[in-house]
Design an enzyme around this catalytic site. Structure first.
Site, PDB file in Angstrom:
ATOM      1  N   HIS A  67       0.819  -1.208   0.000  1.00 20.11           N
ATOM      2  CA  HIS A  67       0.000   0.000   0.000  1.00 20.11           C
ATOM      3  C   HIS A  67       0.855   1.262   0.000  1.00 20.11           C
ATOM      4  O   HIS A  67       0.468   2.281  -0.589  1.00 20.11           O
ATOM      5  CB  HIS A  67      -0.955  -0.003   1.191  1.00 20.11           C
ATOM      6  CG  HIS A  67      -2.184  -0.830   0.972  1.00 20.11           C
ATOM      7  ND1 HIS A  67      -3.460  -0.346   1.137  1.00 20.11           N
ATOM      8  CD2 HIS A  67      -2.327  -2.118   0.581  1.00 20.11           C
ATOM      9  CE1 HIS A  67      -4.344  -1.295   0.859  1.00 20.11           C
ATOM     10  NE2 HIS A  67      -3.669  -2.389   0.538  1.00 20.11           N
ATOM     11  N   ASN A  94      -7.401   2.209   3.253  1.00 17.91           N
ATOM     12  CA  ASN A  94      -6.280   1.865   4.133  1.00 17.91           C
ATOM     13  C   ASN A  94      -6.700   1.611   5.572  1.00 17.91           C
ATOM     14  O   ASN A  94      -5.858   1.232   6.399  1.00 17.91           O
ATOM     15  CB  ASN A  94      -5.225   2.975   4.114  1.00 17.91           C
ATOM     16  CG  ASN A  94      -4.335   2.921   2.886  1.00 17.91           C
ATOM     17  OD1 ASN A  94      -4.204   1.877   2.258  1.00 17.91           O
ATOM     18  ND2 ASN A  94      -3.730   4.045   2.537  1.00 17.91           N
ATOM     19  N   PRO A 164      -5.931  -1.880  -6.381  1.00 19.68           N
ATOM     20  CA  PRO A 164      -6.767  -2.803  -7.157  1.00 19.68           C
ATOM     21  C   PRO A 164      -8.033  -3.212  -6.415  1.00 19.68           C
ATOM     22  O   PRO A 164      -8.036  -3.339  -5.188  1.00 19.68           O
ATOM     23  CB  PRO A 164      -5.851  -4.009  -7.382  1.00 19.68           C
ATOM     24  CG  PRO A 164      -4.910  -3.955  -6.229  1.00 19.68           C
ATOM     25  CD  PRO A 164      -4.679  -2.501  -5.945  1.00 19.68           C
ATOM     26  N   HIS A 183       1.865 -11.388  -3.034  1.00 23.91           N
ATOM     27  CA  HIS A 183       1.917 -12.106  -1.819  1.00 23.91           C
ATOM     28  C   HIS A 183       1.010 -13.287  -1.897  1.00 23.91           C
ATOM     29  O   HIS A 183       0.138 -13.324  -2.731  1.00 23.91           O
ATOM     30  CB  HIS A 183       1.671 -11.306  -0.582  1.00 23.91           C
ATOM     31  CG  HIS A 183       0.790 -10.166  -0.472  1.00 23.91           C
ATOM     32  ND1 HIS A 183       1.151  -9.096   0.278  1.00 23.91           N
ATOM     33  CD2 HIS A 183      -0.427  -9.932  -0.934  1.00 23.91           C
ATOM     34  CE1 HIS A 183       0.218  -8.267   0.309  1.00 23.91           C
ATOM     35  NE2 HIS A 183      -0.753  -8.705  -0.422  1.00 23.91           N
ATOM     36  N   THR A 184       1.073 -14.043  -0.993  1.00 24.25           N
ATOM     37  CA  THR A 184       0.478 -15.359  -1.113  1.00 24.25           C
ATOM     38  C   THR A 184      -0.116 -15.841   0.189  1.00 24.25           C
ATOM     39  O   THR A 184      -0.377 -17.020   0.330  1.00 24.25           O
ATOM     40  CB  THR A 184       1.553 -16.349  -1.601  1.00 24.25           C
ATOM     41  OG1 THR A 184       1.170 -17.660  -1.232  1.00 24.25           O
ATOM     42  CG2 THR A 184       2.884 -16.096  -0.960  1.00 24.25           C
ATOM     43  N   ASP A 235      -6.073 -18.160   1.268  1.00 22.28           N
ATOM     44  CA  ASP A 235      -5.643 -19.467   0.787  1.00 22.28           C
ATOM     45  C   ASP A 235      -6.258 -20.520   1.693  1.00 22.28           C
ATOM     46  O   ASP A 235      -5.870 -20.641   2.860  1.00 22.28           O
ATOM     47  CB  ASP A 235      -4.112 -19.547   0.829  1.00 22.28           C
ATOM     48  CG  ASP A 235      -3.570 -20.908   0.429  1.00 22.28           C
ATOM     49  OD1 ASP A 235      -4.377 -21.828   0.182  1.00 22.28           O
ATOM     50  OD2 ASP A 235      -2.336 -21.044   0.357  1.00 22.28           O
ATOM     51  N   ASP A 243       3.955 -19.775  -0.241  1.00 25.17           N
ATOM     52  CA  ASP A 243       4.208 -20.817  -1.236  1.00 25.17           C
ATOM     53  C   ASP A 243       3.429 -20.500  -2.505  1.00 25.17           C
ATOM     54  O   ASP A 243       2.821 -19.439  -2.636  1.00 25.17           O
ATOM     55  CB  ASP A 243       3.832 -22.196  -0.681  1.00 25.17           C
ATOM     56  CG  ASP A 243       2.381 -22.261  -0.187  1.00 25.17           C
ATOM     57  OD1 ASP A 243       1.555 -21.418  -0.602  1.00 25.17           O
ATOM     58  OD2 ASP A 243       2.074 -23.156   0.627  1.00 25.17           O
TER      59      ASP A 243
END
Length: 315
Positions: A67, A94, A164, A183-184, A235, A243
């Site tokens: 951000h 934010n 986004p 990022h994941t 996830d 990962d």
């Protein structure tokens, strides 16, 4: 509670690799070799201690870096506190930034100042901390380029339209990320995905691109009229590990937002999704490249910025 729309950076990683425009700024890896040679180890100790207290440190710090760089560039402007409530961090987009990210950077800055007063910028400390949380979550280490100065401007009005949205299509994502460099792991709120499971279209309340079993799982986690601030994992398989599972989930129809799943359903991006899903080494290398590129965006050097004594206030 761990919160934050963390998949933004993963989508960003993908789109920036498609675009790969030249980044801004002139940074070097050994910028503080003579003025504060232990800066990275100092920051790492603070980040590691903070992580031992709460996992939220990881997604919160990574999202904070994202951000910050997207608004005014990577200049720590998101850290500024305004008595009038009109700084970047006060913008509606934010408000969901977790306090643990801010606290991590503030503590790291205090530790650095104790050994190297007036030398290291808050922007560089945030960049180092973002790398460190990736490694703590299981990601591969990478070198951080340094030499940023802290920005002199922080306006809430600069944020709207520059981050986004979960409904973006691939063209909109490409346009948004064309000038930004990743990022994941993390969490989102139920109100950000309700349309995909309850009101997608007049003919299909549930988005047909969703795996049916995953759609049912989302409905159980986010029933109708649930508190919109309830958080769920981005996830569903390895929510606390850095990962390539994000891409494996896309192949399986388990992208949380339409702006996730479109990366697999769009023919132009599907080959890259498949590559990252099958090859974790390719993903790790690409992520490091994207993080370094992101860190070059809008960099201030020389008299364009300052070295703040306190990350939350201009000098």
């Amino acid at each position: 509670m761990e919160m934050g729309v963390m998949r933004e950076m993963m989508v960003f990683l993908f789109t920036i690799l498609l675009i790969m425009q030249r980044g801004d700024g002139q940074l070097v890896e050994n910028f503080y070799s003579s003025t504060c040679p232990n800066v990275e180890s100092i920051v790492n100790r603070v980040v590691s201690t903070k992580f031992s207290q709460t996992f939220v440190t990881i997604p919160a710090t990574l999202r904070l870096f994202f951000h910050d760089c997207f608004i005014e560039g990577c200049d720590a402007s998101v850290l500024i506190q305004s008595p009038n409530g009109d700084a970047e961090k006060d913008a509606p987009d934010n408000l969901s930034l977790a306090g643990d990210g801010f606290d991590t950077v503030v503590q790291a800055k205090q530790a650095v100042e104790a050994q190297c007063p007036g030398v290291v910028s808050c922007a560089d400390i945030l960049a180092i901390a973002a790398r460190d949380v990736v490694v703590l979550a299981g990601g591969a280490p990478f070198s951080v380029e340094l030499g940023r100065r802290d920005g002199l401007v922080s306006r809430a009005s600069s944020v709207k339209g520059n981050l986004p949205e979960p409904t973006f299509n691939l063209d909109e994502l490409n346009q948004m990320f064309a000038k930004h460099g990743a990022h994941t792991l993390g969490f989102s709120h139920c109100d950000r995905l309700a349309n995909r499971i309850y009101s997608f279209s007049s003919s299909s309340p549930v988005d047909p691109s969703l795996d049916p079993a995953y759609a049912q799982q989302l409905m159980q986690s986010c029933p109708r009229n649930v508190d919109p601030q309830i958080a769920i994992n981005m996830d569903p398989v390895t929510p606390r590990t850095f990962d390539n599972m994000y891409y494996q989930n896309l192949v399986a129809g388990k992208g949380l937002f339409t702006s996730d799943q479109v990366l697999f359903t769009d023919a132009s991006s599907q080959p890259t999704v498949n590559d990252f899903a099958r090859n974790p080494l390719d993903f790790n290398a690409a992520f490091a490249t994207a993080m370094r590129k992101l860190g070059r965006v809008g960099v201030k050097t020389g008299n364009q910025g300052e070295i703040r004594r306190d990350c939350t206030a201009f000098n």
